[in-house]
Every structure is written in C-alpha cells, then in structure tokens.
Design an enzyme around this catalytic site. Sequence first.
Site, mmCIF file in Angstrom:
data_model
loop_
_atom_site.group_PDB
_atom_site.id
_atom_site.type_symbol
_atom_site.label_atom_id
_atom_site.label_comp_id
_atom_site.label_asym_id
_atom_site.label_seq_id
_atom_site.Cartn_x
_atom_site.Cartn_y
_atom_site.Cartn_z
ATOM 1 N N SER A 1 0.861 -1.171 0.000
ATOM 2 C CA SER A 1 0.000 0.000 0.000
ATOM 3 C C SER A 1 0.904 1.229 0.000
ATOM 4 C CB SER A 1 -0.894 -0.047 1.241
ATOM 5 O OG SER A 1 -1.644 1.126 1.372
ATOM 6 N N LYS B 1 -1.081 -0.989 -4.392
ATOM 7 C CA LYS B 1 -2.253 -0.164 -4.070
ATOM 8 C C LYS B 1 -1.772 1.258 -3.862
ATOM 9 C CE LYS B 1 -4.736 -0.029 0.269
ATOM 10 N NZ LYS B 1 -5.574 -0.788 1.209
ATOM 11 N N LYS C 1 -2.716 5.091 -2.701
ATOM 12 C CA LYS C 1 -3.652 5.948 -1.985
ATOM 13 C C LYS C 1 -3.914 7.191 -2.824
ATOM 14 C CE LYS C 1 -4.028 3.628 1.918
ATOM 15 N NZ LYS C 1 -5.322 3.173 2.471
ATOM 16 N N ASP D 1 -6.917 3.292 -3.507
ATOM 17 C CA ASP D 1 -7.687 3.328 -2.252
ATOM 18 C C ASP D 1 -7.899 4.786 -1.866
ATOM 19 O OD1 ASP D 1 -8.862 3.001 0.227
ATOM 20 O OD2 ASP D 1 -7.213 1.864 1.125
ATOM 21 N N GLU E 1 -10.875 1.033 -3.984
ATOM 22 C CA GLU E 1 -11.282 0.722 -2.611
ATOM 23 C C GLU E 1 -11.920 1.930 -1.950
ATOM 24 O OE1 GLU E 1 -8.000 -1.118 -0.553
ATOM 25 O OE2 GLU E 1 -8.894 -0.860 1.421
ATOM 26 N N ASP F 1 -13.948 -1.465 2.209
ATOM 27 C CA ASP F 1 -13.080 -1.671 3.374
ATOM 28 C C ASP F 1 -13.843 -1.149 4.598
ATOM 29 O OD1 ASP F 1 -11.164 -1.349 5.411
ATOM 30 O OD2 ASP F 1 -9.694 -0.284 4.202
ATOM 31 N N LYS G 1 -10.429 -7.022 7.157
ATOM 32 C CA LYS G 1 -9.456 -6.753 8.221
ATOM 33 C C LYS G 1 -10.100 -7.308 9.485
ATOM 34 C CE LYS G 1 -7.782 -2.433 6.172
ATOM 35 N NZ LYS G 1 -7.820 -0.949 6.239
ATOM 36 N N GLY H 1 -4.486 -4.367 5.715
ATOM 37 C CA GLY H 1 -3.586 -4.137 6.845
ATOM 38 C C GLY H 1 -3.884 -2.813 7.505
HETATM 39 O O1 OSB Z 1 -7.338 1.823 4.113
HETATM 40 O O2 OSB Z 1 -6.327 -0.020 3.942
HETATM 41 C C1 OSB Z 1 -6.430 1.096 4.465
HETATM 42 C C2 OSB Z 1 -3.481 1.738 6.809
HETATM 43 C C3 OSB Z 1 -4.124 2.369 7.853
HETATM 44 C C4 OSB Z 1 -5.471 2.618 7.769
HETATM 45 C C5 OSB Z 1 -6.176 2.224 6.628
HETATM 46 C C6 OSB Z 1 -5.543 1.565 5.578
HETATM 47 C C7 OSB Z 1 -4.155 1.353 5.672
HETATM 48 C C8 OSB Z 1 -3.363 0.737 4.610
HETATM 49 C C9 OSB Z 1 -2.026 0.153 5.025
HETATM 50 O O3 OSB Z 1 -3.665 0.752 3.444
HETATM 51 C C10 OSB Z 1 -1.891 -1.283 4.695
HETATM 52 C C11 OSB Z 1 -0.700 -1.894 5.395
HETATM 53 O O4 OSB Z 1 -0.795 -2.222 6.592
HETATM 54 O O5 OSB Z 1 0.324 -2.060 4.737
HETATM 55 MG MG MG Z 2 -8.543 0.802 2.701
#
Ligand code: OSB
Ligand code: MG
Length: 377
Positions: A139, A165, A167, A193, A218, A243, A267, A295
């Site tokens: 991510s 992924k 952001k 995401d 996402e 999510d 999750k 995660g």
């Molecule tokens: O939206 O998936 C998410 C981390 C913190 C809060 C929300 C998200 C995330 C990540 C990190 O995308 C994923 C990781 O732990 O590598």
């Molecule tokens: Mg997410």
Amino acid sequence: MTVTIKTLTLHEIRLQLREPFTISSGTISMRRILLLELTSMEGATAWAECVAGEMPNYSPETIDTCAFAIREWIALRVLGRTFDHPNDVSPELERNFRGHRMAKAAIEMGVWALSAIHDGVSLAEQIGGQREEIETGISLGIEPTPADLVERARAAFEEGYRKVKIKIQPGSDIEFLQAARDAVGSDAALMADANNAYTSADFDHLTRFDELNLMMIEQPLAWDDVVQHAELQKRMRTPICLDESITGCDRAADMIALGGGRIVNIKPGRVGGFSESIRIHDLCAKHGIPVWCGGMFESGIGRSYNVALASLPNFTLPGDLSPSARYWEQDIVTPEWTMDGEGRVKVPRSEPGIGVTVDVDRIADLTVRQETICESP
Ligand code: OSB
Ligand code: MG
C-alpha cells in the site's frame, strides 16, 4: 480443548514508522500500538494486537477508546470465563454491546491463539486455512508528485510485490494513477484506495477511472456507506472494493444484495475478530466475491493473525501484508516477517500458535503504559 481466561495485560508501545505515510484522511509517522497479553488457566500465554489508530480518522475507534472498552466492559465478560470454542467469544461480546469491534477483536483473536496453543496447532490450522503462502501487495501512501509515485511503484514491482495499491484523494488521483500505469505497463496489478475522499458529486470524475484498468477502487465514498457505492458501481466498470463500510457480516450481505461492491477487503480487527472474518469469507465465497486481507500498519504480532486468516481459500487476491522491514527498523517478533522475490509470505505451520516469537524484552523497552486486569478474587 477449552480456554479459561486468567489475565489480560494491556501494553501500549510506540513504534516509529520508517517513513511517514499519508492517506486522504491524515498522515502518520509513529504508531501507538495497543498489545494484549492473555494468559489461560491452562498455563498458556498469547499476544494479540488491537489495530485501532491514534485518531478516529479511519473508524470511530482509537487506541484510547479500545483500552477503555477492554478495561471497563470487555474484560468483565471474558475473565474467568471458559470458552469451549473461540467461536463462542464473539456472541458473548456482542450481547447488548454495540460497536467497539476493534477492541473486541483483540480479545477474540487472542482466544483463537490460546486455543491453537492448547490444541498444539498453528493458528492457520486452527481456522482451517490451507494455503502455504500468501501473495503480497504493498500500500503506497499519497506522494507529493506523480514522479515520486512512479519511482515507488516501479521499485515495488521490482521487489516482487504482486499488487500495488495507491492511496488517492481529489487532486492526487487520475494524473498520479495514469503516470504509474504508464510506467509499469497495462497489465500490472494496480489498484487505488481513496479512504472515503469522494462523494456522489464526484461520480462523473470517478467513472473516468475506468480508463486506468485498475483491479479495483477501494472505498471511494463515505466510511459507513453501501447505498451510494451501489449507485457508483452501476456506473463504473472498475470493481469497487469495500473496506471501512464492512464492519461485519451483515454489511457484507448488504453489499452483495445492493451491488455496493464486487470485492471485500477483510481486516479482522475492523469486523470484531476471526469468527466474523470467517463468516464474511464464507458468505463472499458463496456469492463468488473474492476477498483479500487488508492491513492497518500492524506490528509483527497483528501481522501473524492476518497471515493466518489469509490462508483461507477465498483470499484469492494479494493482501496488504508487507514484510516487517517495510514498516519498522526492527519488529517486535522473531523471525521478522519477510517476503520472497516472488512476493510471497510463508504461512507458519510448524509451531503451535501465531508462529513467531514475541520479543518481550523489546516490548518492555518500548512500553509507555501497562495494565494487568485479573478477575476479582
Ligand atoms: O485503508 O487499507 C487502508 C493503513 C491504515 C489505515 C487504513 C488503511 C491502511 C493501509 C495500510 O492501506 C496497509 C498496510 O498495513 O500495509
Ligand atoms: Mg482501505
């Protein structure tokens, strides 16, 4: 074998991320992590992790609300209690007790680990997970420029990651994704995401994402929405993955009934633990909906639960399960989590429990707050 909970100890540690990470709702550079140490009357110890962050910008829960909920309400329901099966924990915690899923999940998952130890099996085996290895995705946070993102996306695929992924937020979206797409090729496994950064006013803009050939987008819309996502999915070819909105199996059923998405990010912390995660997994499997494990910047303890969960058969897409070194200078487990050159993480199966050794000395060094809750005599 049954599990009778003897003590719960909360440990708050601080772990510096190797690099700050920005999502649409905020930046983090240091993790305050709530760890839970559970002991059983049968003499076993298990560690679990509460995934809540410091601020309520992902869900309403935070590390402080979780510590409060565990201390004030959850502990009373589990201390001294005998559970015939870990599936019995969640109904006990849900009875007249709304929300606080991340707090509940930490305990529930800890009981799964205790039961695995009592039964002498790995956590993956305890839940019926068959997979030996999990395909891993990374991510990537919001970068200042498309060129910065391109560099990171390239490096991630070179390292072996099976999915990247990205952001996004308004102003850092199509241009960034297009630059990454151009750099890594039309078939590379890219997704986005948004962490709720868009609204129904952005539908026309979002439908333009279809040109990017993303695996999925996402949670583009509100954190607790399914209905608007269904409206958007009707207009978009790109699969929507939910999510934040999937707080339990009922919401997954809503998503399926309404067409609010075609993929689910599971999750276990977000949904109240393993029993609920497995219910969502099974429901999605029945409806042909693929799932993958997300995660929350877990330490190596939380990661061990995610890896075990992702060994179930319908986790058919790469999970956000980066190796320890992606996040931390040094993790709190040994061995640290690693990924091979093909982007795979091994599911530990040779020892009872979570499959990694918790570095209790390092945790003691990192601890800022600790509290043991025992049943009153
Ligand atoms: O939206 O998936 C998410 C981390 C913190 C809060 C929300 C998200 C995330 C990540 C990190 O995308 C994923 C990781 O732990 O590598
Ligand atoms: Mg997410």
